[in-house]
Design a protein around this motif. Sequence first.
Motif, PDB file in Angstrom:
ATOM      1  N   MET A 126      15.603  -0.590  44.421  1.00  0.00           N
ATOM      2  CA  MET A 126      15.533  -1.819  43.635  1.00  0.00           C
ATOM      3  C   MET A 126      15.874  -1.438  42.202  1.00  0.00           C
ATOM      4  SD  MET A 126      12.551  -4.637  43.476  1.00  0.00           S
ATOM      5  CE  MET A 126      12.864  -6.271  42.812  1.00  0.00           C
ATOM      6  N   THR A 127      16.901  -2.083  41.657  1.00  0.00           N
ATOM      7  CA  THR A 127      17.339  -1.689  40.317  1.00  0.00           C
ATOM      8  C   THR A 127      17.960  -2.838  39.544  1.00  0.00           C
ATOM      9  OG1 THR A 127      18.805  -0.201  39.069  1.00  0.00           O
ATOM     10  CG2 THR A 127      19.594  -0.910  41.218  1.00  0.00           C
ATOM     11  N   TYR A 128      17.845  -2.754  38.251  1.00  0.00           N
ATOM     12  CA  TYR A 128      18.603  -3.652  37.378  1.00  0.00           C
ATOM     13  C   TYR A 128      20.061  -3.197  37.412  1.00  0.00           C
ATOM     14  CZ  TYR A 128      14.049  -5.256  35.953  1.00  0.00           C
ATOM     15  OH  TYR A 128      12.786  -5.780  35.971  1.00  0.00           O
ATOM     16  N   TRP A 129      20.960  -4.095  37.026  1.00  0.00           N
ATOM     17  CA  TRP A 129      22.383  -3.842  37.181  1.00  0.00           C
ATOM     18  C   TRP A 129      22.928  -2.788  36.215  1.00  0.00           C
ATOM     19  CZ3 TRP A 129      25.881  -3.636  40.477  1.00  0.00           C
ATOM     20  CH2 TRP A 129      27.240  -3.604  40.130  1.00  0.00           C
ATOM     21  N   ASN A 130      22.436  -2.784  34.996  1.00  0.00           N
ATOM     22  CA  ASN A 130      22.991  -1.926  33.951  1.00  0.00           C
ATOM     23  C   ASN A 130      23.124  -0.444  34.344  1.00  0.00           C
ATOM     24  OD1 ASN A 130      24.056  -1.357  31.422  1.00  0.00           O
ATOM     25  ND2 ASN A 130      22.032  -0.996  30.540  1.00  0.00           N
ATOM     26  N   PRO A 131      22.071   0.195  34.898  1.00  0.00           N
ATOM     27  CA  PRO A 131      22.209   1.615  35.258  1.00  0.00           C
ATOM     28  C   PRO A 131      23.321   1.878  36.289  1.00  0.00           C
ATOM     29  CG  PRO A 131      19.898   0.957  35.313  1.00  0.00           C
ATOM     30  CD  PRO A 131      20.692  -0.294  35.130  1.00  0.00           C
ATOM     31  N   ILE A 132      23.484   0.973  37.245  1.00  0.00           N
ATOM     32  CA  ILE A 132      24.537   1.150  38.260  1.00  0.00           C
ATOM     33  C   ILE A 132      25.908   0.981  37.629  1.00  0.00           C
ATOM     34  CG2 ILE A 132      25.592   0.149  40.336  1.00  0.00           C
ATOM     35  CD1 ILE A 132      22.887  -0.486  41.365  1.00  0.00           C
ATOM     36  N   ASP A 133      26.018  -0.016  36.775  1.00  0.00           N
ATOM     37  CA  ASP A 133      27.278  -0.294  36.093  1.00  0.00           C
ATOM     38  C   ASP A 133      27.730   0.935  35.292  1.00  0.00           C
ATOM     39  OD1 ASP A 133      29.345  -2.047  35.499  1.00  0.00           O
ATOM     40  OD2 ASP A 133      28.413  -2.681  33.615  1.00  0.00           O
ATOM     41  N   ARG A 134      26.763   1.557  34.616  1.00  0.00           N
ATOM     42  CA  ARG A 134      27.083   2.749  33.815  1.00  0.00           C
ATOM     43  C   ARG A 134      27.407   3.953  34.701  1.00  0.00           C
ATOM     44  NH1 ARG A 134      22.541   1.964  30.134  1.00  0.00           N
ATOM     45  NH2 ARG A 134      21.719   3.929  30.897  1.00  0.00           N
ATOM     46  N   TYR A 135      26.714   4.066  35.809  1.00  0.00           N
ATOM     47  CA  TYR A 135      26.879   5.210  36.717  1.00  0.00           C
ATOM     48  C   TYR A 135      28.211   5.106  37.476  1.00  0.00           C
ATOM     49  CZ  TYR A 135      25.079   8.785  40.017  1.00  0.00           C
ATOM     50  OH  TYR A 135      24.858   9.924  40.773  1.00  0.00           O
ATOM     51  N   GLY A 136      28.619   3.859  37.726  1.00  0.00           N
ATOM     52  CA  GLY A 136      29.833   3.605  38.518  1.00  0.00           C
ATOM     53  C   GLY A 136      29.463   3.066  39.890  1.00  0.00           C
ATOM     54  N   VAL A 137      29.951   1.862  40.197  1.00  0.00           N
ATOM     55  CA  VAL A 137      29.571   1.184  41.441  1.00  0.00           C
ATOM     56  C   VAL A 137      30.001   1.990  42.668  1.00  0.00           C
ATOM     57  CG1 VAL A 137      29.886  -0.911  42.822  1.00  0.00           C
ATOM     58  CG2 VAL A 137      29.675  -1.074  40.339  1.00  0.00           C
ATOM     59  N   GLU A 138      31.232   2.448  42.660  1.00  0.00           N
ATOM     60  CA  GLU A 138      31.757   3.203  43.811  1.00  0.00           C
ATOM     61  C   GLU A 138      30.929   4.474  44.031  1.00  0.00           C
ATOM     62  OE1 GLU A 138      33.525   5.028  46.814  1.00  0.00           O
ATOM     63  OE2 GLU A 138      34.145   3.004  46.263  1.00  0.00           O
ATOM     64  N   ARG A 139      30.672   5.166  42.946  1.00  0.00           N
ATOM     65  CA  ARG A 139      29.908   6.420  43.036  1.00  0.00           C
ATOM     66  C   ARG A 139      28.483   6.163  43.528  1.00  0.00           C
ATOM     67  NH1 ARG A 139      28.054   9.793  37.691  1.00  0.00           N
ATOM     68  NH2 ARG A 139      26.996  11.521  38.742  1.00  0.00           N
ATOM     69  N   PHE A 140      27.843   5.132  42.971  1.00  0.00           N
ATOM     70  CA  PHE A 140      26.452   4.852  43.333  1.00  0.00           C
ATOM     71  C   PHE A 140      26.335   4.457  44.807  1.00  0.00           C
ATOM     72  CE2 PHE A 140      22.663   2.260  43.871  1.00  0.00           C
ATOM     73  CZ  PHE A 140      21.693   3.059  43.292  1.00  0.00           C
ATOM     74  N   THR A 141      27.206   3.540  45.261  1.00  0.00           N
ATOM     75  CA  THR A 141      27.114   3.087  46.659  1.00  0.00           C
ATOM     76  C   THR A 141      27.408   4.242  47.622  1.00  0.00           C
ATOM     77  OG1 THR A 141      29.378   2.227  46.464  1.00  0.00           O
ATOM     78  CG2 THR A 141      27.591   0.634  46.279  1.00  0.00           C
ATOM     79  N   ALA A 142      28.405   5.061  47.292  1.00  0.00           N
ATOM     80  CA  ALA A 142      28.738   6.198  48.162  1.00  0.00           C
ATOM     81  C   ALA A 142      27.562   7.168  48.250  1.00  0.00           C
ATOM     82  CB  ALA A 142      29.977   6.919  47.625  1.00  0.00           C
ATOM     83  N   GLU A 143      26.934   7.453  47.105  1.00  0.00           N
ATOM     84  CA  GLU A 143      25.830   8.425  47.090  1.00  0.00           C
ATOM     85  C   GLU A 143      24.562   7.863  47.734  1.00  0.00           C
ATOM     86  OE1 GLU A 143      25.400  10.113  43.154  1.00  0.00           O
ATOM     87  OE2 GLU A 143      27.487  10.801  43.124  1.00  0.00           O
TER      88      GLU A 143
END
Length: 288
Positions: free
Chosen positions: A121-138
């Motif tokens: 469960m997360t707010y959007w900002n950290p994922i946006d900064r991390y990179g959507v493709e990278r976050f979902t893959a990991e």
Amino acid sequence: MSQNSGDSGTGAHGGHGGHGGNTALLSSVLAGAKAEDRAALIAYLPAGFPTVDGGIEAVKAVIEGGADIVEVGLPHSDPVLDGPVIQTADDIALKGGVKIADVLRTVREGYEATGAPILVMTYWNPIDRYGVERFTAELAEAGGAGCILPDLPVQESALWRENAEKHGLATVFVVAPSSRDERLATITAAGSGFVYAASLMGVTGTRNSVGEQAQELVRRTRATTELPVCVGLGVSNAEQAAEVAVFADGVIVGSAFVKRMLEAENGAAGLDSIRELAGDLAKGVRRS
């Protein structure tokens, strides 16, 4: 129940380059609870609290106690939707230096140890900064079941959903009593896994009316979707869990677990306390 689903879900975990997500496991656990004529018990715990290792042990403890599904919170410095208890835990985690890698490790080790579906469960900002493709893959590679995104507007979610779907991750959106019917239909059509119905418990004494409000929200949400509707309502004990389980597909409990850990004399006592609470709540969701 989690054990069998865990076994069937394990094949999807790791080694499948980008298809490690566990949406199917999440759906099978929710369907399994429904088949037993009860609501699923969903526990929320922030990653990195009280420490990264302590947070991983906490995930294992609530599942041992009887939780079906766990939401691992990604601590945020400005958690607009969280109350003071979770804000305090987030603060401890952030001061401890928790990173997204630690959140993913919490998911991975929790899943590997229990075979239960684990979401972030997360707010959007950290994922946006991390990179959507990278976050979902990991997240998929770690065996995660999906993500709850309380502040991502559905109309801005296409990039996220495309990547989540590619990696077998559920996208759980949050609906509130203030959401109009038309809006509910838009939100539920875009989501997967389950719908998170947020209804605040309010101060003591107003709980009955808030329960009615939550029940009405579930009814309205169900009119728009086949997805299970799970309620986060400020539930803190077995009686309240039983009450909500009458009308919801899942009962989500967060602050009550975190509060027990904050109040415990030490880490071991905290784990015992949340394991015991999970056991009580698990009885509650079966009582209805």
